[in-house]
Design a protein around this motif. Sequence first.
Motif: not given
Ligand SMILES: *Cc1c(COP(=O)(O)O)cnc(C)c1O
Length: 307
Positions: A6-7, A10, A52, A54, A78, A80-81, A102, A107, A114, A199
């Motif tokens: 994972d990221f 996290n 997440s 991913l 999560d 974000c992706q 994110s 992104k 932010g 992503y």
């Molecule tokens: C990009 C990302 C984040 C958070 O990214 P920030 O740059 O902190 O906003 C969190 N989780 C995943 C899986 C990501 O790809």
Amino acid sequence: MLAAYDFEANIKNVLALGAMPILAEIRPDDAQLDVSRLADIESPRIKAVLVSHLHGGIVNMPALRELADRRGWGILEDVCQSPGAWVYGKRAGTWGDVGVMSFGGSKLLTAGRGGAIFSARDDVMQRIRLHVERGNDLSPLSEIQSALLLPQLSKLDERNSVRAKNALRLAERLGSVAGLTPFPHPKLDIPRPTQPVHYKLAAWYDRDAFEGLRRETFAVAMRAEGISFWPGFRGLHRTHSNRRFRSFGPLSNADRADEQLLVLHHPVLLGSESEIELIAEAAATIRRFAAAIRDAVPPTAYDELGR
Ligand SMILES: *Cc1c(COP(=O)(O)O)cnc(C)c1O
């Protein structure tokens, strides 16, 4: 609890809370959290699962939601992706007690930095409101940044669908290069539609099929062709001392993800059909010249190639 693949931030955030992360195994084919392996895990000390979606994968959220409800775990989803993805009939982020997104510079929806957080739980929203009203370390979006997001948001579904179509085509093409195995496409099971968002597009890299050419060097060679391929995340269980986390059972799929995943960054996925063909051709060409590239890169250059 979170996946061992994972990221990085996290696990850092779990540690920052003073909590003990439990790292969980991932699925062998698409590297997503393997919900089926959580069924035997029971401890009153587990509070929440951070999950997440991913690299164009989709976690089995109905199964996770059901298990979490039975165990009394919260879910932080999560996305974000995967902004705008459809996950078993619901938008990504709405299966969790809380969804996080994110708006970082790379992104699919970006304001430079932010993000957003959403929840259908009044108690959670109330706590967030209180936190935001007090002094805190957050850097809230300005109105200008928010204004930049609006047109992106209205184009998101359309762009996601172009990316998804190209990702499907590219995965098919890359899969015909021996040694590259893209994630299987999640099943589009109507009436609970699932539509992943790309992503990144990920593929397993088999070094042996590339004459021993390192994954890192393959990625450098692709980037030299103008195609943004990179190694995937490091396994969190490998970059953190085993005093910093717990795990139940083996993490061998996560080991493999740490060693063998390659990810393509998204911008080319908005390209034309012929551009998608060129990416697959570049991968095939590198495979053809793999031995020569391997011998041309001195072993000491490896560290400079980066991960
Ligand atoms: C990009 C990302 C984040 C958070 O990214 P920030 O740059 O902190 O906003 C969190 N989780 C995943 C899986 C990501 O790809």
